[in-house]
Design a protein around this motif. Structure first.
Motif, PDB file in Angstrom:
ATOM      1  N   SER A   1       0.813  -1.217   0.000  1.00 10.18           N
ATOM      2  CA  SER A   1       0.000   0.000   0.000  1.00 10.18           C
ATOM      3  C   SER A   1       0.847   1.267   0.000  1.00 10.18           C
ATOM      4  O   SER A   1       0.431   2.301  -0.505  1.00 10.18           O
ATOM      5  CB  SER A   1      -0.924   0.028   1.215  1.00 10.18           C
ATOM      6  OG  SER A   1      -1.827  -1.027   1.159  1.00 10.18           O
TER       7      SER A   1
ATOM      8  N   ALA B   1     -11.946  -0.311   3.547  1.00  9.63           N
ATOM      9  CA  ALA B   1     -11.393   0.863   2.856  1.00  9.63           C
ATOM     10  C   ALA B   1      -9.883   0.735   2.683  1.00  9.63           C
ATOM     11  O   ALA B   1      -9.339   1.103   1.634  1.00  9.63           O
ATOM     12  CB  ALA B   1     -11.741   2.135   3.612  1.00  9.63           C
ATOM     13  N   ASP B   2      -9.196   0.191   3.685  1.00 11.71           N
ATOM     14  CA  ASP B   2      -7.755  -0.043   3.559  1.00 11.71           C
ATOM     15  C   ASP B   2      -7.464  -0.981   2.393  1.00 11.71           C
ATOM     16  O   ASP B   2      -6.529  -0.770   1.626  1.00 11.71           O
ATOM     17  CB  ASP B   2      -7.178  -0.651   4.842  1.00 11.71           C
ATOM     18  CG  ASP B   2      -7.121   0.326   5.996  1.00 11.71           C
ATOM     19  OD1 ASP B   2      -7.282   1.553   5.756  1.00 11.71           O
ATOM     20  OD2 ASP B   2      -6.917  -0.135   7.136  1.00 11.71           O
TER      21      ASP B   2
ATOM     22  N   GLU C   1      -8.183   0.665  -0.991  1.00 12.46           N
ATOM     23  CA  GLU C   1      -7.125   1.627  -1.286  1.00 12.46           C
ATOM     24  C   GLU C   1      -5.886   0.951  -1.880  1.00 12.46           C
ATOM     25  O   GLU C   1      -5.159   1.546  -2.662  1.00 12.46           O
ATOM     26  CB  GLU C   1      -6.748   2.372   0.000  1.00 12.46           C
ATOM     27  CG  GLU C   1      -5.836   3.534  -0.188  1.00 12.46           C
ATOM     28  CD  GLU C   1      -6.472   4.707  -0.903  1.00 12.46           C
ATOM     29  OE1 GLU C   1      -5.716   5.499  -1.493  1.00 12.46           O
ATOM     30  OE2 GLU C   1      -7.700   4.838  -0.889  1.00 12.46           O
TER      31      GLU C   1
ATOM     32  N   THR D   1      -7.924   2.674 -10.942  1.00 15.06           N
ATOM     33  CA  THR D   1      -7.952   1.965  -9.674  1.00 15.06           C
ATOM     34  C   THR D   1      -9.335   2.091  -9.069  1.00 15.06           C
ATOM     35  O   THR D   1     -10.060   3.045  -9.318  1.00 15.06           O
ATOM     36  CB  THR D   1      -6.912   2.529  -8.693  1.00 15.06           C
ATOM     37  OG1 THR D   1      -7.223   3.891  -8.464  1.00 15.06           O
ATOM     38  CG2 THR D   1      -5.503   2.368  -9.230  1.00 15.06           C
TER      39      THR D   1
ATOM     40  N   ARG E   1     -10.201   2.846  -6.172  1.00 14.48           N
ATOM     41  CA  ARG E   1     -10.395   3.991  -5.268  1.00 14.48           C
ATOM     42  C   ARG E   1     -10.725   5.280  -6.000  1.00 14.48           C
ATOM     43  O   ARG E   1     -11.202   6.219  -5.402  1.00 14.48           O
ATOM     44  CB  ARG E   1      -9.185   4.170  -4.374  1.00 14.48           C
ATOM     45  CG  ARG E   1      -7.910   4.528  -5.087  1.00 14.48           C
ATOM     46  CD  ARG E   1      -6.766   4.627  -4.073  1.00 14.48           C
ATOM     47  NE  ARG E   1      -5.515   4.765  -4.743  1.00 14.48           N
ATOM     48  CZ  ARG E   1      -4.709   3.764  -5.060  1.00 14.48           C
ATOM     49  NH1 ARG E   1      -5.050   2.539  -4.752  1.00 14.48           N
ATOM     50  NH2 ARG E   1      -3.568   3.972  -5.664  1.00 14.48           N
ATOM     51  N   SER E   2     -10.476   5.335  -7.312  1.00 11.55           N
ATOM     52  CA  SER E   2     -10.770   6.560  -8.048  1.00 11.55           C
ATOM     53  C   SER E   2     -12.167   6.553  -8.653  1.00 11.55           C
ATOM     54  O   SER E   2     -12.576   7.531  -9.260  1.00 11.55           O
ATOM     55  CB  SER E   2      -9.728   6.781  -9.153  1.00 11.55           C
ATOM     56  OG  SER E   2      -9.865   5.796 -10.154  1.00 11.55           O
TER      57      SER E   2
END
Length: 98
Positions: free
Chosen positions: A19, A61-62, A65, A85, A87-88
């Protein structure tokens, strides 16, 4: 993946390291985050989440991400970008149309 999210052993440290290094990627399908969300909502996971002091949403969420969703060649025409990705994307865009 569940052990990386709920326990603080080697899988957790690997996920954490990945990450923090943008040149490394974990590729996933849309099915895996959905399955993890289901598993994290179960009482067994809730007990573990309480022990580590995290909510199911924060743990998921981790993970979100840290992952990248590959875009199948057949989908690239309608997908806004070839390398996106998870997350976007807004939540409603994360699923491929049926």
């Amino acid at each position: 993946m569940l052990s990386a999210l709920l326990w603080r052993g080697t899988p957790y440290h690997l996920l954490s390291a990945i990450s923090q290094r943008p040149e490394l990627r974990i590729y996933s399908s849309t099915a895996l985050p959905e399955k993890l969300a289901d598993l994290l909502a179960r009482p067994t996971a809730n007990r573990r989440l309480t022990l580590i002091g995290r909510s199911a949403g924060a743990v998921l969420a981790d993970y979100v991400e840290a992952i990248v969703l590959p875009i199948p060649a057949a989908c690239r025409a309608w997908w806004p970008a070839m390398s996106v990705t998870i997350r976007s994307l807004p939540p409603q865009s994360r699923r491929a149309p049926t």
